[in-house]
Write a protein that holds these residues in place. Structure first.
Motif, PDB file in Angstrom:
ATOM      1  N   ARG A  91       0.860  -1.187   0.000  1.00 51.00           N
ATOM      2  CA  ARG A  91       0.000   0.000   0.000  1.00 51.00           C
ATOM      3  C   ARG A  91       0.898   1.239   0.000  1.00 51.00           C
ATOM      4  NH1 ARG A  91      -5.217   1.605   1.262  1.00 51.00           N
ATOM      5  NH2 ARG A  91      -5.373   3.394   2.653  1.00 51.00           N
ATOM      6  N   CYS A  92       0.665   2.159  -0.952  1.00 45.11           N
ATOM      7  CA  CYS A  92       1.511   3.353  -1.100  1.00 45.11           C
ATOM      8  C   CYS A  92       0.658   4.592  -1.341  1.00 45.11           C
ATOM      9  CB  CYS A  92       2.454   3.193  -2.287  1.00 45.11           C
ATOM     10  SG  CYS A  92       3.681   1.918  -2.060  1.00 45.11           S
ATOM     11  N   THR A  93       1.261   5.739  -1.076  1.00 44.98           N
ATOM     12  CA  THR A  93       0.657   7.021  -1.418  1.00 44.98           C
ATOM     13  C   THR A  93       1.610   7.752  -2.352  1.00 44.98           C
ATOM     14  OG1 THR A  93      -0.538   7.168   0.674  1.00 44.98           O
ATOM     15  CG2 THR A  93      -0.205   9.224  -0.524  1.00 44.98           C
ATOM     16  N   THR A  95       2.255  11.316  -4.201  1.00 43.48           N
ATOM     17  CA  THR A  95       1.907  12.729  -4.064  1.00 43.48           C
ATOM     18  C   THR A  95       2.653  13.538  -5.110  1.00 43.48           C
ATOM     19  OG1 THR A  95       1.547  12.483  -1.686  1.00 43.48           O
ATOM     20  CG2 THR A  95       1.896  14.726  -2.498  1.00 43.48           C
ATOM     21  N   SER A 130      -2.745  13.842  -3.879  1.00 42.70           N
ATOM     22  CA  SER A 130      -2.276  12.507  -3.490  1.00 42.70           C
ATOM     23  C   SER A 130      -3.292  11.434  -3.838  1.00 42.70           C
ATOM     24  CB  SER A 130      -2.013  12.444  -1.980  1.00 42.70           C
ATOM     25  OG  SER A 130      -0.981  13.311  -1.608  1.00 42.70           O
ATOM     26  N   THR A 132      -3.808   7.146  -2.891  1.00 42.44           N
ATOM     27  CA  THR A 132      -3.331   5.973  -2.178  1.00 42.44           C
ATOM     28  C   THR A 132      -3.842   4.737  -2.914  1.00 42.44           C
ATOM     29  OG1 THR A 132      -3.276   7.151  -0.081  1.00 42.44           O
ATOM     30  CG2 THR A 132      -3.350   4.753   0.033  1.00 42.44           C
ATOM     31  N   GLU A 134      -2.922   0.178  -3.718  1.00 46.30           N
ATOM     32  CA  GLU A 134      -2.249  -1.023  -3.251  1.00 46.30           C
ATOM     33  C   GLU A 134      -1.997  -1.945  -4.435  1.00 46.30           C
ATOM     34  OE1 GLU A 134      -2.834  -4.592   0.043  1.00 46.30           O
ATOM     35  OE2 GLU A 134      -4.049  -2.792   0.151  1.00 46.30           O
ATOM     36  N   ARG A 164       5.339   4.431   1.456  1.00 41.67           N
ATOM     37  CA  ARG A 164       4.473   3.348   1.914  1.00 41.67           C
ATOM     38  C   ARG A 164       3.404   3.909   2.831  1.00 41.67           C
ATOM     39  NH1 ARG A 164       6.627  -2.436   2.093  1.00 41.67           N
ATOM     40  NH2 ARG A 164       8.344  -2.330   0.624  1.00 41.67           N
ATOM     41  N   ALA A 165       2.193   3.478   2.595  1.00 44.81           N
ATOM     42  CA  ALA A 165       1.061   3.938   3.412  1.00 44.81           C
ATOM     43  C   ALA A 165       0.781   2.910   4.508  1.00 44.81           C
ATOM     44  CB  ALA A 165      -0.171   4.125   2.539  1.00 44.81           C
TER      45      ALA A 165
END
Length: 166
Positions: A91-93, A95, A130, A132, A134, A164-165
């Motif tokens: 899972r990432c964000t 931006t 942003s 988010t 996965e 990484r979120a």
């Protein structure tokens, strides 16, 4: 990776002439120098340069293709993109900072099947956007694309980050 030292990662596509040459096969009277995103040292947010995304360009198809029959009007929004290779189920964000001189400019950010859009700007002020997402358990790669679908406004993007979120 910035082998040519221009301040932009070399792996972002459409910061070169590749897409215009592909598009030129499908459309007539294409202004090739106006199609790719360009680097702009006068509008940087945190570094030396930003990517300038020009307004949507309109063309007429010159051959029968995936885009339709010869003579069909098509629009080409300026964009940049990159493949992201991440561990499966990560899972990432992502931006990006965006800027426009037009209050009604638009910019979209898409990654890993998720998409967000900014539809209002304070002219001259950088704004973060942003998304988010996965990666799937079976796939460790996805595509990130930043697009300017505005018919008349130019958008600048800079300081793209991936974290990484939780």
């Amino acid at each position: 990776l910035d082998r040519n030292g221009d301040g932009s990662p070399d792996s972002w596509w459409n910061l070169d002439k590749t897409m215009p040459h592909i598009l030129h096969r499908l459309v007539q009277d294409a202004d090739l120098p106006s199609l790719p995103a360009t680097l702009d040292a006068t509008r940087a947010h945190g570094g030396r340069v930003s990517a300038q995304l020009h307004p949507v360009r309109k063309f007429v198809t010159s051959i029968t293709s995936y885009y339709g029959s010869k003579g069909k009007d098509v629009e080409y929004p300026c964009s940049i993109g990159q493949y992201l290779y991440l561990p499966p189920a990560t899972r990432c964000t992502l931006t990006v900072y965006c800027l426009s001189d037009a209050a009604n400019a638009r910019v979209t950010l898409a990654a890993g099947g998720q998409r967000v859009e900014c539809t209002s700007f304070t002219p001259g002020e950088w704004k973060p956007l942003s998304v988010t997402f996965e990666t799937t358990a079976a796939n460790d790669a996805c595509t990130a694309v930043i697009t300017n679908p505005s018919p008349e406004a130019t958008v600048w993007v800079d300081d793209i980050s991936l974290v990484r979120a939780p």
